[in-house]
Design a protein around this motif. Structure first.
Motif, PDB file in Angstrom:
ATOM      1  N   ARG A 127       0.900  -0.848  -0.101  1.00  0.00           N
ATOM      2  CA  ARG A 127       0.110   0.357  -0.243  1.00  0.00           C
ATOM      3  C   ARG A 127       1.260   0.674  -0.683  1.00  0.00           C
ATOM      4  N   GLU A 128       2.229   1.298   0.483  1.00  0.00           N
ATOM      5  CA  GLU A 128       2.715   2.325   0.416  1.00  0.00           C
ATOM      6  C   GLU A 128       3.611   3.100  -1.354  1.00  0.00           C
ATOM      7  N   LYS A 129       3.040   3.780  -1.377  1.00  0.00           N
ATOM      8  CA  LYS A 129       3.422   4.817  -2.110  1.00  0.00           C
ATOM      9  C   LYS A 129       4.804   5.165  -2.732  1.00  0.00           C
ATOM     10  N   HIS A 170       9.001  -0.636  -9.745  1.00  0.00           N
ATOM     11  CA  HIS A 170       8.153   1.012  -9.875  1.00  0.00           C
ATOM     12  C   HIS A 170       6.908   1.927  -8.887  1.00  0.00           C
ATOM     13  N   MET A 171       6.860   2.594  -8.900  1.00  0.00           N
ATOM     14  CA  MET A 171       5.388   2.942  -8.699  1.00  0.00           C
ATOM     15  C   MET A 171       5.407   3.930 -10.102  1.00  0.00           C
ATOM     16  N   GLU A 172       4.596   3.977 -11.294  1.00  0.00           N
ATOM     17  CA  GLU A 172       4.664   4.297 -12.212  1.00  0.00           C
ATOM     18  C   GLU A 172       3.896   5.517 -12.223  1.00  0.00           C
ATOM     19  N   TYR A 173       2.168   5.367 -11.506  1.00  0.00           N
ATOM     20  CA  TYR A 173       2.054   6.599 -12.100  1.00  0.00           C
ATOM     21  C   TYR A 173       0.591   5.669 -10.172  1.00  0.00           C
ATOM     22  N   LEU A 174      -0.161   6.420  -9.998  1.00  0.00           N
ATOM     23  CA  LEU A 174      -1.408   6.578  -9.046  1.00  0.00           C
ATOM     24  C   LEU A 174      -2.134   7.572  -9.809  1.00  0.00           C
TER      25      LEU A 174
END
Length: 498
Positions: free
Chosen positions: A114-116, A282-286
Motif C-alpha cells: 500500500r505504500e506509495k 517502481h510506482m509508475e502512476y497513482l
C-alpha cells in the motif's frame, strides 16, 4: 365410597401392563441399582477438584463504544448515488474486496504494497529469498536473448540491432503466428497444471519468448505469481510469488523488447513496473480512481493505455511518468483495451455500459470523442479483442452473446449464443482469439473450453484433469497450440499440441 365393581376393558389392560412392568423392573433390580448410584454420587467429591480446568482468561474491557446500526433512512441520510439505481453487473467485484489469505511468518512481505513509491522485489517476495533470487536470475538471463526467428537469438537491448533481424516487423507489431491449429489434437498433461496463487486469478499473460515458457498471473488479493513452465527442475517447481499490490490486479503488460520489465495495475489506482535488473517494483502512476484495465500498443512501446474510474481512458507516457491524454469514452468502467496489429491508430474498448467501441486514436481528445463503430449488447461487455490479422473483433457479454464484428469498416455484426453466466464467485468469461482468425476460445460452466468458429461452437476441450472452471485465457504468441486457462482457485491449466 367403595371401588367400582365394573372395570372397562381398557382399564383392565392398563393395570395388567403396569403390573407386568413392575415385575420386570423387580426382576432386573433396576430400582435398587439406582439407589446405590445415587448414594455413591452423594459421597463423591466434586469433579472440579479432580479434573484439570483452564483458568478463564479475563478479556480486557473494550474502550470502543457500542454503536447501534441504523439505516440511512432512519438517520435522515440520502441514499448512495452509486447504488440508487440498483447494482450494476460488476457490483460483486467492486464491493468488498476480500482480505489476503493468512500467511505464516516466513511468507509475509517485508513491506506493505500500500505504500506509495518503489517497492524492492525482496520485500514483496512471499517465500524463500533463495527462490526469489533464482527468479531474478532466470528473467535476467532470458531478457538478454529473445528469439525473433528460427536462426538464433539476438540481444534485445539496442533497438537498432533488432531492426536488422529478419522477422522484426512481425515481432514489433505483436502479431501472432497464423499457422493453422488442429484443435482436436490439443491435450492437457498433468505436468502442465499448477496452482500459482491463492484465490481468483483476474489477469493472465504469457511471456513473449519461445524457449523460456513463463506465465504471469495476478489475483484478487494483489499477488502476482510466475510459473516457469519448462523449468520444473527448479526448486519450488518453478513457481514464484510476489505481492506488489494491495488490491485486485486488473491487468498485466510485458514489454516484448525487454521481458525484465513488466507493468501491472490494480483496483486501488496503482500502476507498478517490475524491473528485474534493478530488482524493484517502481510506482509508475497513482490514480485517485480504480484502474480496471491496462494495455500497450505494439506500435507504441513508450505509452500505456488504461481505463480508470467510470468510463475514463488515459494514456500514460512511461518516460515522463505522466498522463498525456485523458478523456471519458464510456458511461461505466472499461473492462478491456486492445489494439489492431495492422493499423496503429485503431483501438477497441469494452465496457460495463453494454457497449464495445472502436476508436481512431488520432481523433481522441478531451472535449469530444466519437467512436468509429459501436457494438451494443444488452448487458455488460467484458472483453473486446482484435483477431491476429486485425480484420475481426470478438466481444463477450453477460447477455449470453459472443459478438464477431468484421467488414472494411467493421459494419458486419454477428451474435453467437454462449452461456456467459458465471455468477458472483467466478471471473467473467472473456473469449480470446487463437493463432489465426478462425477460432475463439472461451470457457464454459462444465469445466471445458469451447471453441467458436463461424457462428457456432464447433468443439470443446475437455479433460478429466480439469477440476475447476477456466475463466481467463491467453494464447502463447509464438508457440502455436499452447493455450493457458486460469481459475478462481489460483490454478493454471496449459493445453498443448503433442
Amino acid at each position: 365410597m367403595g371401588l367400582r365393581e365394573e372395570v372397562t376393558e381398557y382399564e383392565r389392560r392398563r393395570l395388567e401392563n403396569i403390573k407386568r412392568n413392575d415385575e420386570m423392573l423387580a426382576a432386573l433390580k433396576i430400582r435398587s441399582k439406582l439407589n446405590d448410584l445415587s448414594a455413591a454420587s452423594a459421597k463423591r467429591p466434586s469433579a472440579e477438584s479432580k479434573s484439570y480446568k483452564r483458568s478463564p482468561v479475563k478479556k480486557p474491557k473494550t474502550e470502543t463504544p457500542i454503536v447501534l446500526r441504523r439505516s440511512l433512512r432512519t438517520r435522515g441520510v440520502p441514499p448512495d448515488a452509486a447504488t440508487a439505481n440498483g447494482l450494476h453487473d460488476d457490483a460483486e467485484i467492486e464491493t468488498g474486496i476480500k482480505k489476503p489469505p493468512k500467511m505464516d511468518s516466513n511468507s509475509v512481505p517485508n513491506k506493505s504494497p500500500r505504500e506509495k513509491g518503489p517497492l524492492a522485489m525482496k520485500d514483496a517476495y512471499k517465500g524463500d529469498d533463495g527462490l526469489g533470487r533464482k527468479f531474478i536470475e532466470t528473467i535476467s538471463g532470458c531478457s538478454r536473448e529473445i528469439l525473433l526467428n528460427e536462426s538464433g537469438a539476438v540481444s534485445c537491448d539496442p533497438i537498432d540491432n533488432l531492426k536488422k533481424v529478419k522477422g522484426f516487423e512481425t515481432f514489433r507489431t505483436g502479431k501472432k503466428t497464423r499457422d493453422p491449429v488442429d484443435v482436436k489434437t490439443l491435450q492437457l498433461k498433468p505436468e502442465n497444471i499448477a496452482r500459482l496463487v491463492h484465490g481468483r486469478i483476474m489477469s493472465l499473460r504469457f511471456f513473449p519468448t519461445r524457449d523460456m515458457q513463463m506465465i504471469a498471473v495476478g489475483n484478487r488479493c494483489g499477488d502476482v505469481g510466475f510459473w516457469h513452465v519448462n523449468g520444473k527442475e527448479e526448486d519450488g517447481k518453478g513457481i514464484y510469488l510476489y505481492r506488489p499490490h494491495a488490491a485486485p490486479v486488473s491487468g498485466i503488460v510485458i514489454d516484448p523488447f525487454n521481458i525484465s520489465k513488466m507493468y501491472s495495475s490494480c483496483y486501488n489506482g496503482f500502476i507498478r513496473s517490475m524491473e528485474v535488473e534493478k530488482e524493484v517494483f517502481h510506482m509508475e502512476y497513482l490514480s485517485e480512481y480504480c484502474i480496471y484495465s491496462i494495455s500497450q500498443s505494439s506500435h507504441d512501446m513508450k505509452s500505456l493505455y488504461f481505463g480508470e474510474g467510470k468510463g475514463g481512458i488515459n494514456k500514460l507516457d512511461v518516460r515522463a511518468g505522466k498522463s498525456s491524454v485523458s478523456c471519458d469514452v464510456h458511461g461505466q468502467r472499461i473492462n478491456t483495451i486492445d489494439f489492431n496489429s495492422e493499423n496503429e491508430h485503431i483501438m477497441a474498448t469494452s465496457s460495463s455500459d453494454g457497449t464495445a467501441c472502436i476508436w481512431d486514436l488520432r481523433l481522441m481528445n478531451k472535449d469530444k470523442t466519437t467512436p468509429l463503430t459501436t457494438v451494443t449488447h444488452k448487458r455488460a461487455v467484458h472483453s473486446a479483442y482484435f483477431s491476429p490479422s486485425g480484420k475481426y473483433l470478438a466481444t463477450t457479454s453477460l447477455d449470453d452473446k459472443v459478438g464477431v464484428i468484421g467488414g472494411p469498416n467493421y459494419e458486419n455484426i454477428s451474435m453467437i449464443y454462449h452461456n456467459n453466466q458465471t455468477g458472483i464467485w467466478l471471473s467473467q468469461f472473456r473469449g480470446i482469439w487463437g493463432w489465426d482468425d478462425s477460432s475463439i476460445y472461451i470457457g464454459n460452466m462444465k469445466r471445458g473450453v469451447d471453441i467458436i468458429s463461424g457462428k457456432q461452437v464447433v468443439a470443446t476441450l475437455q479433460s478429466d484433469l480439469m477440476s475447476a472452471i477456466s475463466c481467463r485465457f491467453d494464447a502463447h504468441p509464438y508457440n502455436v497450440g499452447m493455450l493457458a486457462g486460469a481459475t478462481r482457485g489460483g490454478q493454471v491449466y496449459i493445453w498443448t499440441q503433442p
